[in-house]
Design an enzyme around this catalytic site. Structure first.
Site, short mmCIF file in Angstrom:
data_model
loop_
_atom_site.label_atom_id
_atom_site.label_comp_id
_atom_site.label_asym_id
_atom_site.label_seq_id
_atom_site.Cartn_x
_atom_site.Cartn_y
_atom_site.Cartn_z
N THR A 109 -2.06 -7.58 -9.15
CA THR A 109 -2.98 -6.53 -8.74
C THR A 109 -2.85 -5.46 -9.81
O THR A 109 -1.87 -5.47 -10.55
CB THR A 109 -2.54 -5.98 -7.36
OG1 THR A 109 -2.82 -6.96 -6.37
CG2 THR A 109 -3.20 -4.69 -6.96
N VAL B 67 -8.85 -9.95 3.76
CA VAL B 67 -8.77 -8.67 3.06
C VAL B 67 -7.32 -8.21 3.10
O VAL B 67 -6.68 -8.24 4.16
CB VAL B 67 -9.68 -7.61 3.73
CG1 VAL B 67 -9.52 -6.26 3.04
CG2 VAL B 67 -11.14 -8.05 3.70
N THR C 220 1.51 -2.90 -4.41
CA THR C 220 1.29 -4.30 -4.78
C THR C 220 2.36 -5.14 -4.11
O THR C 220 3.50 -4.73 -3.97
CB THR C 220 1.29 -4.51 -6.31
OG1 THR C 220 1.20 -5.92 -6.56
CG2 THR C 220 2.53 -3.96 -6.99
N GLY C 221 1.96 -6.32 -3.69
CA GLY C 221 2.86 -7.20 -2.95
C GLY C 221 2.04 -7.91 -1.88
O GLY C 221 0.81 -7.76 -1.86
N1 ASP Z 1 -1.53 -6.55 -2.36
C1 ASP Z 1 -2.45 -7.56 -2.83
C2 ASP Z 1 -3.05 -8.27 -1.63
O1 ASP Z 1 -2.32 -8.63 -0.74
C3 ASP Z 1 -1.88 -8.57 -3.74
C4 ASP Z 1 -0.91 -8.08 -4.78
O2 ASP Z 1 -0.57 -6.91 -4.83
O3 ASP Z 1 -0.48 -8.87 -5.59
O4 ASP Z 1 -4.23 -8.51 -1.64
#
Ligand code: ASP
Length: 252
Positions: free
Chosen positions: A190, A219, A241-242
């Protein structure tokens, strides 16, 4: 003395072990991050608004295939690219977001348009794409977002789950020119930027393609104000992010 302005950006929580990274890959990632940081810094240095700096920096990352945002975003289980983005102004608590868009080239700008030119906070799917088009934001065919290595990552992920891969989208390019520089950072990735300008106003923005092989229509936290994105002058500017489901459950 506190610095006159500040800007922090991240390129997602996908794991890239330093030991696995070839020097040319390291240079490629750093070069894009530096370009994004410079785009944001140029705005702040000229006494521009934190909000403009966030948008400028994210637009650099979303146009680059190395990051899971815009071109280079990951695929859903049925082989689509569905993009989520949010932006928030910490000075006014105004916010805008889009979820599941497939046609607007720079969803962070669509999120900003929702904030500034609609009475809403979050628009989703075809309605969000139609709004962006009506606002004059550049549209692209969904194949623009297609990147070969993300397709292979989807095939691998579905294989691990014992599922059949969908057929390749029409018009998908087989161009692998950047693939040698990209690193397989797993299911996620992300981009996010937070900034504070010389007036001490803060802003945050986040943009993602979600997680590889997620269900179409899923989502994550990124476009949800208070989960993956938040900014308010008296507290902080945050871009997460995560695995988004955890952020949503805990109102991170
Ligand atoms: N947080 C983002 C999601 O779950 C993905 C990510 O941060 O890698 O859509």
């Amino acid at each position: 003395m506190a610095p006159a302005w500040s800007l922090v950006l991240h390129g997602g929580s996908g794991v890239i072990d330093r030991a696995d990274l070839k020097p040319e890959q390291d240079r490629a990632y750093r070069a894009v991050l530096a370009r994004a940081a410079e785009a944001g810094a140029a705005v702040l240095e000229a006494s521009g608004a934190a909000l403009d700096a966030v948008e400028a920096a994210i637009r650099v990352l979303e146009d680059d295939p190395l990051f899971n945002a815009g071109r280079g975003a990951v695929f859903t289980a049925d082989g689509r690219v569905e993009l989520d983005a949010a932006i928030m102004d910490g000075a006014t608590l105004e916010a805008g977001a889009v979820a599941g868009v497939t046609r607007v080239r720079n969803p962070i700008s669509a999120a900003r348009a929702v904030m500034e030119r609609s009475p809403h906070v979050l628009l989703m799917g075809t309605g969000a794409d139609a709004f962006a088009a009506a606002e004059g934001l550049r549209q692209v065919d969904p194949s623009y977002f297609f990147v070969e290595r993300r397709w292979r990552a989807l095939e691998k992920q579905l294989d691990r789950e014992g599922l059949i891969a969908p057929t390749r989208p029409l018009g998908a390019s087989r161009d692998e020119s950047h693939a040698a520089l990209a690193h397989d950072e797993g299911k996620r990735g992300t981009v996010g930027v937070v900034a504070r300008d010389v007036r001490a106003d803060v802003a945050a923005g986040t943009y993602t393609g979600g997680t590889t092989g997620n269900r179409s229509g899923r989502v994550g936290d990124s476009p949800l104000i208070g989960a993956g994105t938040y900014a308010s002058n008296p507290s902080a500017a945050v871009s997460g992010t995560g695995q988004g489901e955890h952020f949503i459950r805990l109102s991170v």
